[in-house]
Design a protein around this motif. Structure first.
Motif, short mmCIF file in Angstrom:
data_model
loop_
_atom_site.label_atom_id
_atom_site.label_comp_id
_atom_site.label_asym_id
_atom_site.label_seq_id
_atom_site.Cartn_x
_atom_site.Cartn_y
_atom_site.Cartn_z
N GLY A 94 27.80 35.57 39.25
CA GLY A 94 29.11 35.37 39.86
C GLY A 94 30.15 36.34 39.33
O GLY A 94 30.94 36.91 40.11
N VAL A 98 32.16 39.09 41.55
CA VAL A 98 33.62 39.14 41.57
C VAL A 98 34.11 40.52 41.16
O VAL A 98 34.99 41.10 41.79
N THR A 102 35.87 43.02 43.82
CA THR A 102 37.24 43.44 43.50
C THR A 102 37.34 44.96 43.42
O THR A 102 38.30 45.57 43.93
N LEU A 196 33.47 37.95 47.25
CA LEU A 196 34.40 37.43 46.24
C LEU A 196 34.33 35.91 46.19
O LEU A 196 34.29 35.30 45.11
N MET A 197 34.30 35.29 47.36
CA MET A 197 34.21 33.83 47.43
C MET A 197 32.86 33.34 46.91
O MET A 197 32.79 32.35 46.17
N THR A 200 32.84 33.55 43.13
CA THR A 200 33.62 32.46 42.55
C THR A 200 32.85 31.15 42.63
O THR A 200 32.86 30.34 41.68
N THR A 201 32.13 30.94 43.74
CA THR A 201 31.33 29.72 43.90
C THR A 201 30.19 29.68 42.88
O THR A 201 29.90 28.61 42.31
N ILE A 203 30.16 31.06 39.92
CA ILE A 203 30.76 30.75 38.61
C ILE A 203 31.06 29.26 38.51
O ILE A 203 30.78 28.62 37.49
N ALA A 204 31.63 28.69 39.57
CA ALA A 204 31.94 27.26 39.57
C ALA A 204 30.67 26.42 39.42
O ALA A 204 30.64 25.45 38.66
#
Length: 245
Positions: A94, A98, A102, A196-197, A200-201, A203-204
């Motif tokens: 993740g 990201v 970025t 990017l989403m 982030t998912t 990582i979550a």
């Protein structure tokens, strides 16, 4: 033969194929964006190598299911969550996504003109770098894919067939998707936002926060639909201007 004659096995196979294809979309978007940055003569080769590596990695992981299951066992606890190897792999993948998304968004917004000499001199390095990055993300998505498959069916042949079918779909769709992204610059930004989403998912998920995949893919589908409508509107305006001239 027992599995072939079992209707439940066919239902499990179809469900798992659909799931693997959906999970492969993330991988395919990343491969398409990354290979489109290579010189045209290297793109097709890089896509085939990247997707081929994804298949080899998934099949290899299927051969070590006992080890894969152990990846979900907690190694240590922090912030009230027991972190496993799977969590660490998802977090690392993740963070990489990201960072990569970025970086690519920054280059798209503020491109740097390096000149043709720089591009020619770095073609080989760029190809090796692209394969390395694809291999890294293949590992992350493969672990997630195989753990999902193990949770859906106990039958190894069903998992193998589902993985082979899903990767074959990726192989067929890779070039058309990459060409579509290249022809439509706004799609590139949308695809980077997707990455990017997704990063982030991941990582979550690694931190212990479950994000329903349906929400993520519904958001992606809605955004893609809006962009398709924008493309139709732009084409209609273009035809109107051409007719006026």
């Amino acid at each position: 033969m027992t599995l072939i004659q079992d209707p439940a096995a066919w239902v499990a196979l179809i469900t798992l194929v659909v799931m693997e294809v959906v999970l492969g979309i993330d991988n395919l978007i990343f491969i398409s964006i990354l290979t489109n940055k290579l010189p045209p003569e290297h793109r097709e080769k890089a896509r085939k190598i990247g997707i081929g590596l994804a298949l080899v990695m998934r099949l290899a992981l299927l051969g070590t299911i006992a080890w894969i299951v152990q990846l979900t066992e907690p190694l240590f606890e922090a912030f009230g969550h027991g972190f496993s190897w799977k969590d660490l792999i998802l977090i690392a993948g993740g963070l990489f996504l990201v960072w990569k998304a970025t970086k690519e968004i920054h280059h798209s917004v503020d491109p740097e003109d390096h000149g043709e000499d720089f591009i020619a001199s770095s073609a080989t390095t760029g190809f090796a770098s692209a394969i390395g990055q694809i291999l890294l993300l293949d590992l992350v998505f493969s672990v997630d894919s195989i753990i999902t498959a193990v949770g859906m069916t106990p039958h190894l042949p069903i998992m193998v067939v589902a993985v082979v079918v899903a990767v074959t779909v990726m192989l067929v769709a890779a070039t058309p998707l990459a060409n579509f992204i290249e022809r439509n610059p706004t799609i590139v930004m949308l695809a980077l936002a997707f990455l990017l989403m997704i990063g982030t998912t991941l990582i979550a998920e690694g931190m212990g926060f479950h994000v329903p995949k349906g929400y993520v893919y519904a958001a992606m589908a809605f955004s893609a639909l809006v962009e398709v409508l924008n493309m139709f509107a732009r084409n209609a305006r273009k035809r109107k201007r051409d007719a006026a001239h």
